[in-house]
Design a protein around this motif. Sequence first.
Motif, PDB file in Angstrom:
ATOM      1  N   LEU A   1     -13.072  -6.640  -1.705  1.00  0.00           N
ATOM      2  CA  LEU A   1     -13.386  -5.274  -1.296  1.00  0.00           C
ATOM      3  C   LEU A   1     -12.142  -4.383  -1.308  1.00  0.00           C
ATOM      4  N   LEU A   2     -11.032  -4.949  -0.884  1.00  0.00           N
ATOM      5  CA  LEU A   2      -9.780  -4.183  -0.854  1.00  0.00           C
ATOM      6  C   LEU A   2      -9.346  -3.801  -2.267  1.00  0.00           C
ATOM      7  N   THR A   3      -9.414  -4.744  -3.173  1.00  0.00           N
ATOM      8  CA  THR A   3      -9.061  -4.454  -4.565  1.00  0.00           C
ATOM      9  C   THR A   3      -9.991  -3.396  -5.157  1.00  0.00           C
ATOM     10  N   GLU A   4     -11.270  -3.488  -4.798  1.00  0.00           N
ATOM     11  CA  GLU A   4     -12.226  -2.505  -5.286  1.00  0.00           C
ATOM     12  C   GLU A   4     -11.890  -1.108  -4.761  1.00  0.00           C
ATOM     13  N   ALA A   5     -11.460  -1.042  -3.479  1.00  0.00           N
ATOM     14  CA  ALA A   5     -11.101   0.266  -2.904  1.00  0.00           C
ATOM     15  C   ALA A   5      -9.904   0.881  -3.621  1.00  0.00           C
ATOM     16  N   ILE A   6      -8.895   0.057  -3.928  1.00  0.00           N
ATOM     17  CA  ILE A   6      -7.718   0.570  -4.643  1.00  0.00           C
ATOM     18  C   ILE A   6      -8.108   0.997  -6.059  1.00  0.00           C
ATOM     19  N   SER A   7      -8.943   0.203  -6.702  1.00  0.00           N
ATOM     20  CA  SER A   7      -9.377   0.565  -8.054  1.00  0.00           C
ATOM     21  C   SER A   7     -10.122   1.893  -8.056  1.00  0.00           C
ATOM     22  N   LEU A   8     -10.972   2.108  -7.035  1.00  0.00           N
ATOM     23  CA  LEU A   8     -11.680   3.381  -6.932  1.00  0.00           C
ATOM     24  C   LEU A   8     -10.715   4.544  -6.743  1.00  0.00           C
ATOM     25  N   ALA A   9      -9.685   4.308  -5.897  1.00  0.00           N
ATOM     26  CA  ALA A   9      -8.699   5.373  -5.661  1.00  0.00           C
ATOM     27  C   ALA A   9      -7.935   5.706  -6.945  1.00  0.00           C
ATOM     28  N   LEU A  10      -7.550   4.643  -7.687  1.00  0.00           N
ATOM     29  CA  LEU A  10      -6.822   4.876  -8.935  1.00  0.00           C
ATOM     30  C   LEU A  10      -7.727   5.524  -9.987  1.00  0.00           C
TER      31      LEU A  10
ATOM     32  N   VAL B   1       0.827  -1.201   0.000  1.00  0.00           N
ATOM     33  CA  VAL B   1       0.000   0.000   0.000  1.00  0.00           C
ATOM     34  C   VAL B   1       0.865   1.256   0.000  1.00  0.00           C
ATOM     35  N   LEU B   2       1.922   1.242   0.823  1.00  0.00           N
ATOM     36  CA  LEU B   2       2.814   2.398   0.878  1.00  0.00           C
ATOM     37  C   LEU B   2       3.502   2.626  -0.469  1.00  0.00           C
ATOM     38  N   LEU B   3       3.936   1.527  -1.099  1.00  0.00           N
ATOM     39  CA  LEU B   3       4.563   1.660  -2.411  1.00  0.00           C
ATOM     40  C   LEU B   3       3.576   2.178  -3.451  1.00  0.00           C
ATOM     41  N   THR B   4       2.313   1.697  -3.317  1.00  0.00           N
ATOM     42  CA  THR B   4       1.285   2.178  -4.247  1.00  0.00           C
ATOM     43  C   THR B   4       1.146   3.696  -4.164  1.00  0.00           C
ATOM     44  N   SER B   5       1.026   4.197  -2.927  1.00  0.00           N
ATOM     45  CA  SER B   5       0.880   5.645  -2.763  1.00  0.00           C
ATOM     46  C   SER B   5       2.119   6.388  -3.239  1.00  0.00           C
ATOM     47  N   THR B   6       3.307   5.813  -2.973  1.00  0.00           N
ATOM     48  CA  THR B   6       4.542   6.461  -3.405  1.00  0.00           C
ATOM     49  C   THR B   6       4.643   6.513  -4.923  1.00  0.00           C
ATOM     50  N   ILE B   7       4.315   5.380  -5.568  1.00  0.00           N
ATOM     51  CA  ILE B   7       4.371   5.324  -7.027  1.00  0.00           C
ATOM     52  C   ILE B   7       3.369   6.289  -7.641  1.00  0.00           C
ATOM     53  N   LEU B   8       2.166   6.331  -7.055  1.00  0.00           N
ATOM     54  CA  LEU B   8       1.147   7.238  -7.575  1.00  0.00           C
ATOM     55  C   LEU B   8       1.600   8.687  -7.473  1.00  0.00           C
TER      56      LEU B   8
ATOM     57  N   ALA C   1      -5.310   5.749   4.437  1.00  0.00           N
ATOM     58  CA  ALA C   1      -5.263   5.427   5.862  1.00  0.00           C
ATOM     59  C   ALA C   1      -6.282   4.337   6.195  1.00  0.00           C
ATOM     60  N   VAL C   2      -7.481   4.482   5.644  1.00  0.00           N
ATOM     61  CA  VAL C   2      -8.513   3.456   5.842  1.00  0.00           C
ATOM     62  C   VAL C   2      -8.061   2.134   5.236  1.00  0.00           C
ATOM     63  N   LEU C   3      -7.463   2.234   4.059  1.00  0.00           N
ATOM     64  CA  LEU C   3      -6.988   1.041   3.371  1.00  0.00           C
ATOM     65  C   LEU C   3      -5.906   0.332   4.180  1.00  0.00           C
ATOM     66  N   MET C   4      -5.041   1.090   4.827  1.00  0.00           N
ATOM     67  CA  MET C   4      -3.976   0.486   5.633  1.00  0.00           C
ATOM     68  C   MET C   4      -4.541  -0.296   6.807  1.00  0.00           C
TER      69      MET C   4
END
Length: 537
Positions: free
Chosen positions: A351-360, A29-36, A304-307
Amino acid sequence: MPKLRSISEKTWSKVSLTTLLTGLASLSVLLTSTILLTASYQSKKQSLMDTTLSLNLSNANKMSHTVDSLFISMRNSLKYSASLFMAIDDMGEDEIDRKLELMRNSSNYFNSIILVNEKGLVSNVSPQAVGTKGKFISGKAALEALAAKESYVSEPYTTSSTGRLIVFMSEPLFDKHGVYRGVIGGTIYLQQNNVLHMIFGDTARDDDGSYFYMVGSDGHLLYHPDQERLGEDVTANKVVQKLIQGRSGQEQVVNTKGVRLLAGYSTVPANGWGVVVVSPFSVMYEQLIRHIMTMLLYTLLPFAVLMVAVVLLARGLAKPFVSLADLVSHIGTDKFELPERKQHWNREADLLTEAISLALTDLKRQTDQLTLDAITDPLTGLLNRRTFESIMHEWTQEGTPFSIIVLDIDRFKAINDTYGHQAGDEVLKYIADTVSSSVRLQDVCCRYGGEEFVLLLHLCSAQEAHMVAEGIRASLMKSTSPVSKPITVSLGIAQYPLHSPSPDELFRLADQALYKAKETGRNRAVIADTVVAQRKL
């Protein structure tokens, strides 16, 4: 003992695996946010650089065109004055002095004007305070001009008599028998108020740190916001070197003071000078920091919620995280496409994958919105309606007086119906070019929509705006359009705050004046609340 050792190893193995899974998921998750953030930072940085370079090049081209036109006018003024002195032998001293004084005061092109006879003697000068009348010229530029017997423009030099940094222009004098009688010359005092200051004085430096300067064909500064630098040799600057070679363009540079800049530069054909418009890198980085802070504001709470969700659901989610990691690995570039989401067997992982997809998806939507918010109209290159409304509201909030002109092409539908929409597009671009060339640098030209254009004339009264509108209308009638027939336009004019302090009301009044122009026969300009009858050209 072996049984106890086995239980201890099993417990250690279970705890280590949970910790490992939690750590790996959290790290993902941290890498995802950093890459984004990194991808967004790089994309925004490149976009800002390209936009700034393009704008600076566009401004440099406009300024070089202005200086080119100015010097052509100055040259023509000198040629005309030279023709007036063909009968110089029949003129008295007082008459010559009056003509020189009139020439200097009527055009404001030159700080001083001199007449030099064929022997190098200064016979007349305006103003008299220059004090060179009756003296022989000794400066290199003046001697070169006298010997050339043709049009001449000097490089900037410091005079020995007054210590001024000047540029000298001259035209040869011939009497009515064709005998060479000397030169008439005009000087521009670079370190004092001159015609360049009159034209560019208010636009030399912007609030964001951007500024422009001019250099001569030998690489010396002719115009700069810091007047103490005038005359400085800046040939070490790579941009100046390219200008000396007659090249125009845009690039990242480091100036002679070691400051990184984004520069657009353009040559002036009339005299070999160059105009450079620059913006410091620091301004761009400030915008990038604001962009990143905005991104963090939007993504901090979701991540933060995702973490928390990842920590709680780490056990048993190793396999679904493979697809999640694959998704993250593909977003390190500036542009990426979200794959079609696949359902996971595990509800929590799904649900977690859906949350990341929504964020992206939200991030991609924000990035696309930045592109859609471009400030220019793609067809004509003018500012778009959104930018126009922003500028007009800004000027009214600042209390800056201005006038607005709303322009509409007469019978544009007939042009499209007769010649086709492609020809109609060419007509729109032709109108945009004519309008842009008819206003000053501080004025704003916009395409409002369809065949309607809007101009904001800075510090301009309604009467002055009416003159500009008439000039545009006359230019269109006299020039050849893309459809080989004259194009006529109707124009409505309103003045802030004379007609209204409200930007919306001001536009409405100008639009009403436009319709009044349409109703009274088209091909005319009308000021709000006043019907101005215009004789068609």
